[in-house]
Design a protein around this motif. Structure first.
Motif, short mmCIF file in Angstrom:
data_model
loop_
_atom_site.label_atom_id
_atom_site.label_comp_id
_atom_site.label_asym_id
_atom_site.label_seq_id
_atom_site.Cartn_x
_atom_site.Cartn_y
_atom_site.Cartn_z
N UNK A 1 0.86 -1.19 0.00
CA UNK A 1 0.00 0.00 0.00
C UNK A 1 0.89 1.23 0.00
N UNK A 2 0.76 2.00 -1.06
CA UNK A 2 1.54 3.23 -1.18
C UNK A 2 0.72 4.38 -0.63
N UNK A 3 1.38 5.21 0.18
CA UNK A 3 0.69 6.37 0.73
C UNK A 3 1.02 7.56 -0.15
N UNK A 4 0.03 7.98 -0.92
CA UNK A 4 0.20 9.07 -1.89
C UNK A 4 0.42 10.40 -1.19
N UNK A 5 1.00 11.38 -1.86
CA UNK A 5 1.59 11.20 -3.17
C UNK A 5 3.09 10.95 -3.06
N UNK A 6 3.64 11.30 -1.92
CA UNK A 6 5.11 11.30 -1.76
C UNK A 6 5.78 9.99 -2.10
N UNK A 7 5.10 8.87 -1.88
CA UNK A 7 5.77 7.57 -2.04
C UNK A 7 5.73 7.02 -3.46
N UNK A 8 5.17 7.76 -4.42
CA UNK A 8 5.00 7.17 -5.76
C UNK A 8 6.31 6.77 -6.41
N UNK A 9 7.33 7.60 -6.26
CA UNK A 9 8.59 7.32 -6.95
C UNK A 9 9.29 6.13 -6.28
N UNK A 10 9.31 6.15 -4.95
CA UNK A 10 9.88 5.05 -4.18
C UNK A 10 9.14 3.75 -4.50
N UNK A 11 7.82 3.79 -4.49
CA UNK A 11 7.01 2.60 -4.77
C UNK A 11 7.32 2.05 -6.16
N UNK A 12 7.39 2.94 -7.14
CA UNK A 12 7.61 2.51 -8.53
C UNK A 12 8.96 1.80 -8.66
N UNK B 1 -1.87 -1.24 -3.97
CA UNK B 1 -3.07 -0.40 -3.81
C UNK B 1 -2.58 0.94 -3.26
N UNK B 2 -3.46 1.91 -3.24
CA UNK B 2 -3.05 3.28 -2.90
C UNK B 2 -4.00 3.93 -1.93
N UNK B 3 -3.43 4.72 -1.03
CA UNK B 3 -4.22 5.55 -0.11
C UNK B 3 -3.64 6.94 -0.18
N UNK B 4 -4.47 7.93 0.02
CA UNK B 4 -3.95 9.30 0.06
C UNK B 4 -4.34 9.94 1.38
N UNK B 5 -3.35 10.54 2.02
CA UNK B 5 -3.60 11.27 3.26
C UNK B 5 -3.00 12.66 3.10
N UNK B 6 -3.37 13.51 3.98
CA UNK B 6 -2.76 14.83 3.97
C UNK B 6 -2.47 15.27 5.39
N UNK B 7 -1.23 15.64 5.63
CA UNK B 7 -0.89 16.13 6.98
C UNK B 7 -0.36 17.55 6.93
N UNK C 1 -7.77 11.20 2.08
CA UNK C 1 -8.26 11.81 0.84
C UNK C 1 -8.72 10.75 -0.15
N UNK C 2 -8.08 9.56 -0.07
CA UNK C 2 -8.48 8.44 -0.92
C UNK C 2 -8.26 7.14 -0.16
N UNK C 3 -9.27 6.29 -0.17
CA UNK C 3 -9.15 5.01 0.55
C UNK C 3 -8.74 3.90 -0.43
N UNK C 4 -8.46 2.70 0.13
CA UNK C 4 -8.07 1.55 -0.69
C UNK C 4 -9.22 1.10 -1.58
N UNK C 5 -8.86 0.42 -2.67
CA UNK C 5 -9.90 -0.09 -3.57
C UNK C 5 -10.53 -1.37 -3.07
N UNK C 6 -9.76 -2.16 -2.28
CA UNK C 6 -10.25 -3.48 -1.88
C UNK C 6 -10.05 -3.70 -0.38
N UNK C 7 -10.82 -4.65 0.22
CA UNK C 7 -10.60 -5.00 1.64
C UNK C 7 -9.22 -5.63 1.83
N UNK C 8 -8.69 -5.55 3.04
CA UNK C 8 -7.36 -6.13 3.31
C UNK C 8 -7.43 -7.24 4.35
#
Ligand code: PRP
Length: 196
Positions: free
Chosen positions: A51-62, A75-81, A95-102
């Motif tokens: 689970x990548x925590x958007x947006x900062x982790x996109x490059x690391x995740x990729x 899968x992706x989640x977005x938070x804002x702090x 800001x965005x939750x996961x697409x599927x149950x875990x």
């Protein structure tokens, strides 16, 4: 920027806002490869959901997933702090939750940086309630000096000092995420009356 740390590709005016390169591109890639290999060994023959925590982790995740050469899902989640402010507000919003149950899945949360720990602390709490089989964390960067809540990180790329860093996914005012290295931003950039 230190002359011996000039990156191989010039990133135009973005490089000019960097005081110095803290972690260069090759050092990042070498460490991420090691992290990928450790994760791959740990989850061999097991189910794995990153689970990548958007947006900062996109490059690391990729980059990380290309060093994890076993089957896995993402899968992706977005938070804002943070707002446009440099300091953590301590307030975390989903800001965005996961697409599927875990439930019953082996979940690995992928973060670019742990600062106060508030984001992960909150995220882990809500993810645990969903009853995954396991829940672990890999963070590229950790600023231990800034910690406000205790977080047990399973894999860390680099411990870094309390400097304002950008690049490799990390932003200031949504800019600089595309730099291929981690750099320390010139204070003049974030003390400018207007950022344009
Ligand atoms: C950053 C980073 C972490 C969080 C860490 O995200 O990606 O999620 O802050 O800070 P903390 O440990 O103090 O909670 P940010 O809210 O800046 O959003 P972004 O990833 O979209 O840039």
């Amino acid at each position: 920027m230190h002359a011996d740390l000039v990156p191989s590709v010039h990133n135009g005016p973005l490089d000019d806002d960097i005081e110095r390169v803290l972690i260069d591109e090759q050092t990042l890639q070498d460490r991420i490869r090691e992290l990928g290999e450790m994760i791959e060994t740990e989850y061999a023959n097991k189910d794995l959901l990153l689970i990548s925590v958007l947006k900062g982790s996109i490059v690391f995740m990729a980059d990380l997933i290309r060093y994890i050469r076993i089957p896995h899902e993402v899968d992706f989640m977005a938070t804002s702090s943070y707002g446009a402010d440099v300091q953590s507000s301590g307030v975390v919003r989903i800001l965005k939750d996961l697409n599927k149950p875990i439930e019953g899945r082996n979940v690995l949360v992928v973060e670019d940086i742990i600062d106060s720990g508030n984001t992960l602390n909150y995220l882990l709490r809500i993810l645990r309630e969903r009853q995954p089989a396991s829940l672990r964390i890999v963070a590229l960067l950790d600023k231990p000096e800034r910690r406000e809540v205790d977080i047990e990180v399973d894999w860390t790329g680099f411990n870094i000092p309390n400097a304002f860093v950008v690049g490799y996914g990390l932003d200031y005012n949504e800019i600089y995420r595309n730099l291929p290295y981690i750099g320390i931003l010139k204070p003049s950039v974030y003390t400018r009356p207007e950022h344009s």
